[in-house]
Design an enzyme around this catalytic site. Structure first.
Site, PDB file in Angstrom:
ATOM      1  N   ILE A   1      -9.501  -9.813  10.995  1.00 54.95           N
ATOM      2  CA  ILE A   1      -8.054 -10.054  10.981  1.00 54.95           C
ATOM      3  C   ILE A   1      -7.285  -8.744  11.159  1.00 54.95           C
ATOM      4  O   ILE A   1      -6.244  -8.717  11.807  1.00 54.95           O
ATOM      5  CB  ILE A   1      -7.617 -10.840   9.718  1.00 54.95           C
ATOM      6  CG1 ILE A   1      -6.157 -11.250   9.843  1.00 54.95           C
ATOM      7  CG2 ILE A   1      -7.877 -10.098   8.423  1.00 54.95           C
ATOM      8  CD1 ILE A   1      -5.763 -12.431   9.026  1.00 54.95           C
TER       9      ILE A   1
ATOM     10  N   TYR B   1       0.679  -6.305  -4.109  1.00 54.18           N
ATOM     11  CA  TYR B   1      -0.590  -5.743  -3.641  1.00 54.18           C
ATOM     12  C   TYR B   1      -1.371  -5.160  -4.819  1.00 54.18           C
ATOM     13  O   TYR B   1      -2.537  -5.521  -5.060  1.00 54.18           O
ATOM     14  CB  TYR B   1      -0.326  -4.678  -2.577  1.00 54.18           C
ATOM     15  CG  TYR B   1      -1.499  -3.766  -2.304  1.00 54.18           C
ATOM     16  CD1 TYR B   1      -2.729  -4.279  -1.904  1.00 54.18           C
ATOM     17  CD2 TYR B   1      -1.379  -2.385  -2.459  1.00 54.18           C
ATOM     18  CE1 TYR B   1      -3.809  -3.444  -1.670  1.00 54.18           C
ATOM     19  CE2 TYR B   1      -2.448  -1.543  -2.216  1.00 54.18           C
ATOM     20  CZ  TYR B   1      -3.668  -2.073  -1.829  1.00 54.18           C
ATOM     21  OH  TYR B   1      -4.742  -1.245  -1.603  1.00 54.18           O
TER      22      TYR B   1
ATOM     23  N   ASN C   1      -4.155   7.802  -1.096  1.00 49.13           N
ATOM     24  CA  ASN C   1      -4.072   7.686   0.366  1.00 49.13           C
ATOM     25  C   ASN C   1      -5.334   8.236   1.018  1.00 49.13           C
ATOM     26  O   ASN C   1      -5.871   9.256   0.585  1.00 49.13           O
ATOM     27  CB  ASN C   1      -2.864   8.471   0.872  1.00 49.13           C
ATOM     28  CG  ASN C   1      -1.597   7.952   0.229  1.00 49.13           C
ATOM     29  OD1 ASN C   1      -1.041   6.948   0.641  1.00 49.13           O
ATOM     30  ND2 ASN C   1      -1.152   8.633  -0.821  1.00 49.13           N
TER      31      ASN C   1
HETATM   32  N1  LIG Z   1      -6.265   2.974   3.558  1.00 51.48           N
HETATM   33  C1  LIG Z   1      -5.839   3.440   2.395  1.00 51.48           C
HETATM   34  O1  LIG Z   1      -5.125   4.459   2.331  1.00 51.48           O
HETATM   35  C2  LIG Z   1      -6.245   2.727   1.107  1.00 51.48           C
HETATM   36  C3  LIG Z   1      -5.884   3.277  -0.134  1.00 51.48           C
HETATM   37  C4  LIG Z   1      -6.291   2.637  -1.305  1.00 51.48           C
HETATM   38  C5  LIG Z   1      -7.046   1.478  -1.244  1.00 51.48           C
HETATM   39  N2  LIG Z   1      -7.360   0.942  -0.021  1.00 51.48           N
HETATM   40  C6  LIG Z   1      -8.178  -0.295   0.002  1.00 51.48           C
HETATM   41  O2  LIG Z   1      -9.267  -0.086   0.884  1.00 51.48           O
HETATM   42  C7  LIG Z   1      -9.631  -1.305   1.522  1.00 51.48           C
HETATM   43  C8  LIG Z   1      -9.794  -1.049   3.014  1.00 51.48           C
HETATM   44  O3  LIG Z   1      -8.599  -0.479   3.533  1.00 51.48           O
HETATM   45  P1  LIG Z   1      -8.481  -0.127   5.063  1.00 51.48           P
HETATM   46  O4  LIG Z   1      -7.383   0.849   5.223  1.00 51.48           O
HETATM   47  O5  LIG Z   1      -9.832   0.182   5.578  1.00 51.48           O
HETATM   48  O6  LIG Z   1      -7.969  -1.548   5.607  1.00 51.48           O
HETATM   49  P2  LIG Z   1      -8.401  -2.329   6.924  1.00 51.48           P
HETATM   50  O7  LIG Z   1      -7.353  -3.387   7.114  1.00 51.48           O
HETATM   51  O8  LIG Z   1      -8.659  -1.386   8.034  1.00 51.48           O
HETATM   52  O9  LIG Z   1      -9.774  -3.001   6.486  1.00 51.48           O
HETATM   53  C9  LIG Z   1      -9.862  -4.240   5.804  1.00 51.48           C
HETATM   54  C10 LIG Z   1     -10.920  -5.068   6.534  1.00 51.48           C
HETATM   55  O10 LIG Z   1     -11.112  -6.293   5.816  1.00 51.48           O
HETATM   56  C11 LIG Z   1     -11.092  -7.386   6.739  1.00 51.48           C
HETATM   57  N3  LIG Z   1     -10.622  -8.555   5.971  1.00 51.48           N
HETATM   58  C12 LIG Z   1      -9.435  -8.719   5.337  1.00 51.48           C
HETATM   59  N4  LIG Z   1      -9.399  -9.903   4.698  1.00 51.48           N
HETATM   60  C13 LIG Z   1     -10.602 -10.510   4.932  1.00 51.48           C
HETATM   61  C14 LIG Z   1     -11.190 -11.729   4.524  1.00 51.48           C
HETATM   62  N5  LIG Z   1     -10.519 -12.611   3.752  1.00 51.48           N
HETATM   63  N6  LIG Z   1     -12.443 -12.004   4.936  1.00 51.48           N
HETATM   64  C15 LIG Z   1     -13.140 -11.143   5.722  1.00 51.48           C
HETATM   65  N7  LIG Z   1     -12.635  -9.964   6.135  1.00 51.48           N
HETATM   66  C16 LIG Z   1     -11.378  -9.648   5.743  1.00 51.48           C
HETATM   67  C17 LIG Z   1     -10.174  -6.944   7.863  1.00 51.48           C
HETATM   68  O11 LIG Z   1     -10.424  -7.622   9.079  1.00 51.48           O
HETATM   69  C18 LIG Z   1     -10.496  -5.455   7.948  1.00 51.48           C
HETATM   70  O12 LIG Z   1     -11.559  -5.202   8.845  1.00 51.48           O
HETATM   71  C19 LIG Z   1      -8.524  -2.309   1.222  1.00 51.48           C
HETATM   72  O13 LIG Z   1      -9.053  -3.256   0.316  1.00 51.48           O
HETATM   73  C20 LIG Z   1      -7.433  -1.488   0.580  1.00 51.48           C
HETATM   74  O14 LIG Z   1      -6.793  -2.201  -0.449  1.00 51.48           O
HETATM   75  C21 LIG Z   1      -6.991   1.537   1.140  1.00 51.48           C
END
Ligand SMILES: NC(=O)c1ccc[n+]([C@@H]2O[C@H](COP(=O)([O-])OP(=O)(O)OC[C@H]3O[C@@H](n4cnc5c(N)ncnc54)[C@H](O)[C@@H]3O)[C@@H](O)[C@H]2O)c1
Length: 250
Positions: free
Chosen positions: A34, A141, A170
């Site tokens: 997604i 969130y 971040n």
């Molecule tokens: N990027 C940041 O700065 C940051 C900071 C703190 C925490 N996070 C956490 O890290 C995790 C990953 O972040 P990211 O930046 O890589 O996001 P991202 O959107 O790139 O990755 C999330 C992945 O999960 C998949 N996904 C979402 N819902 C799904 C579902 N129901 N079933 C199957 N797949 C699903 C998406 O397709 C995507 O590939 C997240 O959970 C986020 O809360 C990110």
């Protein structure tokens, strides 16, 4: 036995899958794509396209894989969107954890490393934030992720599922060879936006806030490199694999 990475086609997930493969782990990935990218998944990892909320789909994955433990990144994570559409976040993130823990329990899988967030703390009372500081999220969130942590805590008590929750801030950076990196649509994270402006792909950069207690009034953010974060998830997995109990890290 395999490590099952949920959300392994996303930004942090794809770097973690890559590091796991490079360290010799047997890796399987579940992602609905997604927000993720199929091409970002290391070709040595087995890929299953589907939604973690779909328990029948997840059962087919757990049937095919001998899952030692799960690393869980699959979630939505855009704070302003969560303020406008909170139920979308509780459905995908929080209900996603319910479905996952049910299937893990059915298949007797007892280890999960969870991608939590510093947003579970809300407004910090003191800096640096410590693991045991109060978690009082100020947006859906952060709330959805805190609920996921709470569910894992009770699932540990009831079913013995051990978890590590990593509450990071971040994230920035990319694999050194540039083959994978950060690619969100829309992109809401600062460093890719800065680079898009520098590359001429975006007209301007907005800086929000001018009355923070900093020399120029703009805010200061902490960043962790995505490869260090990938390593942190792998170390957390090894910690659980060594038989340790549930834990959290900021
Ligand atoms: N990027 C940041 O700065 C940051 C900071 C703190 C925490 N996070 C956490 O890290 C995790 C990953 O972040 P990211 O930046 O890589 O996001 P991202 O959107 O790139 O990755 C999330 C992945 O999960 C998949 N996904 C979402 N819902 C799904 C579902 N129901 N079933 C199957 N797949 C699903 C998406 O397709 C995507 O590939 C997240 O959970 C986020 O809360 C990110």
């Amino acid at each position: 036995m395999s490590i099952l990475v949920l959300g392994g086609a996303g930004y942090i997930g794809s770097h973690t899958v890559d590091q796991l493969v490079n360290q010799g782990f047997d890796v399987a990935v579940v992602d609905s794509l997604i927000t993720g990218h199929r091409a970002a998944v290391n070709t040595q990892a087995r890929f299953y396209e589907g939604d973690i909320r779909d328990k029948d789909f997840m059962r087919t994955v757990f049937d095919q894989e001998e899952v030692e433990g799960v690393i869980h990144f699959a979630a939505f994570s855009i704070v302003p969107e969560s303020m406008k559409s909170p139920l979308k976040y509780f459905d995908n993130n929080t209900y996603g954890m319910t479905a996952l823990l049910e299937v893990m329990t059915e298949f007797d899988v007892k280890k999960i490393v969870f991608s939590s967030t510093a947003a579970t703390y809300g407004e910090p009372k003191s800096i640096p934030i410590k693991e045991n500081d109060p978690q009082i999220p100020t947006n859906p969130y952060g709330e959805s992720k805190l609920m996921m942590e709470t569910m894992m805590r009770w699932a540990d008590k009831a079913y013995g599922i051990k978890f590590v929750a990593l509450r990071y801030f971040n994230v920035a950076g990319a694999k050194a060879d540039g083959s994978i990196g950060e690619d969100h649509h829309p992109e809401t994270h600062l460093l890719p936006i800065v680079l898009q402006v520098a590359a001429g792909d975006r007209a301007e950069l907005s800086i929000f806030g001018d009355d923070y207690e900093t020399p120029d009034g703009t805010n200061v953010r902490d960043y962790v490199h995505v490869l260090d974060l990938a390593d942190a998830h792998i170390l957390a997995f090894k910690y659980l694999a060594a038989g340790n109990g549930s834990n959290a890290s900021t």
